[in-house]
Scaffold this motif. Structure first.
Motif, PDB file in Angstrom:
ATOM      1  N   SER A  66       0.850  -1.193   0.000  1.00 56.58           N
ATOM      2  CA  SER A  66       0.000   0.000   0.000  1.00 56.58           C
ATOM      3  C   SER A  66       0.883   1.239   0.000  1.00 56.58           C
ATOM      4  O   SER A  66       2.097   1.150   0.233  1.00 56.58           O
ATOM      5  CB  SER A  66      -0.908   0.024   1.240  1.00 56.58           C
ATOM      6  OG  SER A  66      -0.145   0.252   2.415  1.00 56.58           O
ATOM      7  N   LEU A  71       5.336   4.516   2.814  1.00 55.94           N
ATOM      8  CA  LEU A  71       5.837   5.540   3.736  1.00 55.94           C
ATOM      9  C   LEU A  71       6.524   4.884   4.937  1.00 55.94           C
ATOM     10  O   LEU A  71       7.607   5.296   5.364  1.00 55.94           O
ATOM     11  CB  LEU A  71       4.674   6.420   4.226  1.00 55.94           C
ATOM     12  CG  LEU A  71       3.987   7.290   3.168  1.00 55.94           C
ATOM     13  CD1 LEU A  71       2.685   7.870   3.722  1.00 55.94           C
ATOM     14  CD2 LEU A  71       4.907   8.414   2.718  1.00 55.94           C
ATOM     15  N   THR A  92      -2.889  16.744   5.359  1.00 55.44           N
ATOM     16  CA  THR A  92      -2.626  15.591   4.498  1.00 55.44           C
ATOM     17  C   THR A  92      -3.449  14.417   4.999  1.00 55.44           C
ATOM     18  O   THR A  92      -4.097  14.496   6.041  1.00 55.44           O
ATOM     19  CB  THR A  92      -1.116  15.241   4.519  1.00 55.44           C
ATOM     20  OG1 THR A  92      -0.898  14.004   3.800  1.00 55.44           O
ATOM     21  CG2 THR A  92      -0.595  15.043   5.946  1.00 55.44           C
ATOM     22  N   ALA A  95      -2.135   8.852   6.937  1.00 53.29           N
ATOM     23  CA  ALA A  95      -0.979   7.952   6.842  1.00 53.29           C
ATOM     24  C   ALA A  95       0.352   8.691   6.918  1.00 53.29           C
ATOM     25  O   ALA A  95       1.344   8.141   7.424  1.00 53.29           O
ATOM     26  CB  ALA A  95      -1.041   7.143   5.553  1.00 53.29           C
ATOM     27  N   THR A  96       0.406   9.909   6.421  1.00 56.18           N
ATOM     28  CA  THR A  96       1.672  10.650   6.424  1.00 56.18           C
ATOM     29  C   THR A  96       2.179  10.817   7.857  1.00 56.18           C
ATOM     30  O   THR A  96       3.343  10.542   8.147  1.00 56.18           O
ATOM     31  CB  THR A  96       1.492  12.038   5.769  1.00 56.18           C
ATOM     32  OG1 THR A  96       0.629  11.923   4.639  1.00 56.18           O
ATOM     33  CG2 THR A  96       2.813  12.628   5.358  1.00 56.18           C
ATOM     34  N   VAL A 153       4.395  16.432   1.075  1.00 53.04           N
ATOM     35  CA  VAL A 153       3.261  15.742   0.436  1.00 53.04           C
ATOM     36  C   VAL A 153       2.882  16.545  -0.801  1.00 53.04           C
ATOM     37  O   VAL A 153       2.884  17.778  -0.760  1.00 53.04           O
ATOM     38  CB  VAL A 153       2.055  15.707   1.403  1.00 53.04           C
ATOM     39  CG1 VAL A 153       0.885  14.940   0.790  1.00 53.04           C
ATOM     40  CG2 VAL A 153       2.457  15.103   2.746  1.00 53.04           C
ATOM     41  N   ASP A 179       5.854  12.057  -0.139  1.00 55.08           N
ATOM     42  CA  ASP A 179       4.553  11.388  -0.149  1.00 55.08           C
ATOM     43  C   ASP A 179       3.867  11.789  -1.447  1.00 55.08           C
ATOM     44  O   ASP A 179       3.204  12.822  -1.547  1.00 55.08           O
ATOM     45  CB  ASP A 179       3.714  11.784   1.067  1.00 55.08           C
ATOM     46  CG  ASP A 179       2.361  11.058   1.098  1.00 55.08           C
ATOM     47  OD1 ASP A 179       1.952  10.535   0.038  1.00 55.08           O
ATOM     48  OD2 ASP A 179       1.721  11.022   2.165  1.00 55.08           O
ATOM     49  N   ALA A 181       1.628   9.918  -2.971  1.00 57.42           N
ATOM     50  CA  ALA A 181       0.500   8.994  -3.081  1.00 57.42           C
ATOM     51  C   ALA A 181      -0.575   9.520  -4.029  1.00 57.42           C
ATOM     52  O   ALA A 181      -1.237   8.747  -4.721  1.00 57.42           O
ATOM     53  CB  ALA A 181      -0.096   8.733  -1.701  1.00 57.42           C
ATOM     54  N   GLN A 182      -0.743  10.839  -4.069  1.00 59.96           N
ATOM     55  CA  GLN A 182      -1.781  11.427  -4.937  1.00 59.96           C
ATOM     56  C   GLN A 182      -1.162  12.014  -6.201  1.00 59.96           C
ATOM     57  O   GLN A 182      -1.846  12.736  -6.926  1.00 59.96           O
ATOM     58  CB  GLN A 182      -2.527  12.537  -4.167  1.00 59.96           C
ATOM     59  CG  GLN A 182      -3.220  12.040  -2.909  1.00 59.96           C
ATOM     60  CD  GLN A 182      -4.009  13.123  -2.186  1.00 59.96           C
ATOM     61  OE1 GLN A 182      -4.167  14.234  -2.661  1.00 59.96           O
ATOM     62  NE2 GLN A 182      -4.529  12.779  -1.012  1.00 59.96           N
ATOM     63  N   SER A 203       0.926   5.459  -4.087  1.00 66.64           N
ATOM     64  CA  SER A 203      -0.192   4.607  -3.697  1.00 66.64           C
ATOM     65  C   SER A 203      -0.985   4.232  -4.942  1.00 66.64           C
ATOM     66  O   SER A 203      -1.200   5.062  -5.821  1.00 66.64           O
ATOM     67  CB  SER A 203      -1.118   5.357  -2.736  1.00 66.64           C
ATOM     68  OG  SER A 203      -2.362   4.680  -2.618  1.00 66.64           O
ATOM     69  N   PHE A 205      -4.038   2.853  -4.405  1.00 68.39           N
ATOM     70  CA  PHE A 205      -5.401   2.740  -3.857  1.00 68.39           C
ATOM     71  C   PHE A 205      -6.375   3.064  -4.989  1.00 68.39           C
ATOM     72  O   PHE A 205      -6.082   3.902  -5.837  1.00 68.39           O
ATOM     73  CB  PHE A 205      -5.552   3.731  -2.686  1.00 68.39           C
ATOM     74  CG  PHE A 205      -6.846   3.594  -1.933  1.00 68.39           C
ATOM     75  CD1 PHE A 205      -7.058   2.514  -1.106  1.00 68.39           C
ATOM     76  CD2 PHE A 205      -7.851   4.545  -2.063  1.00 68.39           C
ATOM     77  CE1 PHE A 205      -8.260   2.378  -0.414  1.00 68.39           C
ATOM     78  CE2 PHE A 205      -9.052   4.411  -1.378  1.00 68.39           C
ATOM     79  CZ  PHE A 205      -9.260   3.328  -0.555  1.00 68.39           C
ATOM     80  N   TYR A 336      -9.137  17.473   4.022  1.00 69.16           N
ATOM     81  CA  TYR A 336      -9.543  16.594   5.107  1.00 69.16           C
ATOM     82  C   TYR A 336     -10.193  17.472   6.154  1.00 69.16           C
ATOM     83  O   TYR A 336      -9.779  18.623   6.324  1.00 69.16           O
ATOM     84  CB  TYR A 336      -8.330  15.851   5.662  1.00 69.16           C
ATOM     85  CG  TYR A 336      -7.708  14.977   4.576  1.00 69.16           C
ATOM     86  CD1 TYR A 336      -8.210  13.700   4.326  1.00 69.16           C
ATOM     87  CD2 TYR A 336      -6.688  15.451   3.769  1.00 69.16           C
ATOM     88  CE1 TYR A 336      -7.666  12.905   3.321  1.00 69.16           C
ATOM     89  CE2 TYR A 336      -6.156  14.665   2.747  1.00 69.16           C
ATOM     90  CZ  TYR A 336      -6.650  13.398   2.529  1.00 69.16           C
ATOM     91  OH  TYR A 336      -6.132  12.626   1.519  1.00 69.16           O
TER      92      TYR A 336
HETATM   93  C1  LIG Z   1      -3.723   7.571  -0.294  1.00 70.85           C
HETATM   94  C2  LIG Z   1      -2.691   8.275   0.489  1.00 70.85           C
HETATM   95  C3  LIG Z   1      -1.768   7.603   1.300  1.00 70.85           C
HETATM   96  C4  LIG Z   1      -1.873   6.143   1.638  1.00 70.85           C
HETATM   97  O1  LIG Z   1      -2.002   5.297   0.575  1.00 70.85           O
HETATM   98  P1  LIG Z   1      -2.758   3.884   0.759  1.00 70.85           P
HETATM   99  O2  LIG Z   1      -2.388   3.168  -0.486  1.00 70.85           O
HETATM  100  O3  LIG Z   1      -4.198   4.179   0.869  1.00 70.85           O
HETATM  101  O4  LIG Z   1      -2.218   3.228   1.961  1.00 70.85           O
HETATM  102  C5  LIG Z   1      -0.766   8.327   1.915  1.00 70.85           C
HETATM  103  N1  LIG Z   1      -0.675   9.641   1.758  1.00 70.85           N
HETATM  104  C6  LIG Z   1      -1.535  10.333   0.999  1.00 70.85           C
HETATM  105  C7  LIG Z   1      -1.364  11.805   0.857  1.00 70.85           C
HETATM  106  C8  LIG Z   1      -2.586   9.676   0.358  1.00 70.85           C
HETATM  107  O5  LIG Z   1      -3.460  10.367  -0.359  1.00 70.85           O
END
Ligand SMILES: *Cc1c(COP(=O)(O)O)cnc(C)c1O
Length: 394
Positions: A66, A71, A92, A95-96, A153, A179, A181-182, A203, A205, A336
């Motif tokens: 994931s 991270l 953020t 998870a960060t 991020v 980070d 992820a997005q 990520s 996701f 958020y």
């Molecule tokens: C989605 C996301 C994560 C975590 O990713 P997962 O794959 O859902 O564990 C971490 N940081 C940010 C900014 C995210 O948007």
């Protein structure tokens, strides 16, 4: 007349049209894995790692379970733990900050730049400048903790100010864990993010621009030693197998997810382009509806390529607007509602309500609108008309 065409349904995200378009290819890819019965770290994972790393301008890709685990394992690769601190943004996904705390380190939450919602590089320089330099490293005067890494991020798919962040990182000798992820495909002055710092965390996701059929993620890096550490930590720290110098975990991506992601990856640039077209349509439609006094649309920094994982507006009376949009068939989300420095689980860090004022303000004003590639223009127009109608009635 707003909504002259009648009520419409515009979900925040609908993955079904994407699946319909690629069904034959995706089904075949999954069945191919089933036919081989090779589920763990096989050829699909290796191929995906090479493709994504190259795309991010990095030498190595390490496929993971994931984005959160990406991270976590990045922090573990640096041996970050109790007594250490990692600097990140207060605004953020959980998870960060959560991963920093999970390795036993202390998250340092700094405020955001209100323009792009990312870590305010000026505040970062100020914070680091206030720390104490000793032979053993950089220490937070307030807590005595040692600053070990920066974790910017790239929120919503827009790059943080990577020039300024890399300058202070070099000045203080701190690694940068991005980070991203997005932000797969987001560019900062022509360079793809995730490949700019020491480790980039992605990520897959399902809601991200490149989404798996479940959870998945990746670390990318240009550093051979870090890459090998990440690969070892991914399999419990065993190297060779069953011989452990370090404690890792099961952080592996599944072969079946890698196969799905490889099919989808071929369309990623088209999807980015469609999201950018949708964003441009929103921008034009909000301008035409003369909502500027109420609705602040996203601002892309010059030189930054925004991939619009989210199209986020800032509005007064946000919660009432959100309820109204829901009643009119428009799906939205708040990314958020609580900044990390105000989360209950981080109360022990001692932040106060007046801290990180821009993050707190954003938490009360931001609203993500539907932006996924397959949306039709009339749906985008309906969203804008409905929002204009809401403020027009006030
Ligand atoms: C989605 C996301 C994560 C975590 O990713 P997962 O794959 O859902 O564990 C971490 N940081 C940010 C900014 C995210 O948007």
């Amino acid at each position: 007349m707003p909504n002259a065409g009648g009520r419409m349904t515009v979900p925040l995200l609908d993955l079904k049209p994407q699946y319909r378009a690629l069904k034959a290819e995706l089904d075949a890819a999954m069945l191919q894995v089933a036919a081989t019965q090779m589920f763990i770290l096989g050829p699909e994972v290796r191929a995906l790692e090479a493709e994504i790393a190259a795309y991010c301008g990095a030498k190595h890709g390490i496929g993971l379970s994931s984005g959160t685990d990406a991270l976590l394992i990045a922090l573990m690769a640096y041996g970050i733990g109790p007594g250490d601190e990692v600097v990140t943004s207060s605004y953020t996904f959980f998870a960060t900050g959560g991963t920093i705390a999970r390795v036993g380190a202390r998250p340092v939450f700094l405020d955001i730049d209100p323009v792009d919602f990312n870590l305010d590089a000026r505040l970062l320089a100020e914070f680091l400048g206030g720390c104490e330099r000793r032979a053993e490293g950089l220490f937070n005067r307030a807590t005595g903790g040692r600053i070990r890494a920066l974790m910017p991020v790239h929120l919503y798919g827009q790059s943080a100010d990577m020039d300024a962040i890399m300058v202070v990182a070099r000045e203080y000798g701190l690694p940068v864990i991005e980070d991203a992820a997005q932000a797969i495909g987001t560019e900062w002055k022509g360079r793809r993010v995730a490949g700019i710092g020491e480790i980039g965390c992605l990520s897959f996701f399902p809601t991200k621009n490149l989404g798996a059929f479940g959870d998945a993620g990746m670390c990318v890096t240009n550093d051979d030693v870090l890459a090998s550490k990440l690969r070892i930590l991914r399999v419990h720290g065993g190297e060779p197998k069953y011989y452990h110098h370090v404690i890792g975990g099961n952080f592996r991506i599944d072969e079946i997810q890698a196969a799905v992601l490889r099919v989808k990856f071929r369309h990623l640039e088209d999807w980015h382009a469609a999201r950018q077209r949708n964003a441009a349509h929103y921008d034009r439609a909000f301008a035409a509806a003369r909502t500027a006094a109420r609705v602040a649309t996203p601002t892309a920094r010059p030189g930054c390529r925004h991939i619009y994982n989210q199209y986020v507006i800032r509005v007064p009376d946000r919660d009432r607007l959100r309820t109204y949009l829901g009643e009119q068939g428009v799906g939205t989300e708040i990314y958020y509602p609580v900044p990390l420095h105000m989360q209950q689980c981080f109360a022990y860090l001692g932040y106060r309500p007046g801290d990180c004022p821009e993050a707190a303000r954003a938490a009360g004003e931001t609203l993500a609108l539907p932006i996924y590639p397959e949306l039709e223009e009339r749906q985008l127009q309906y969203v804008v008309d409905t929002i204009a109608g809401f403020y027009g009635k006030q």
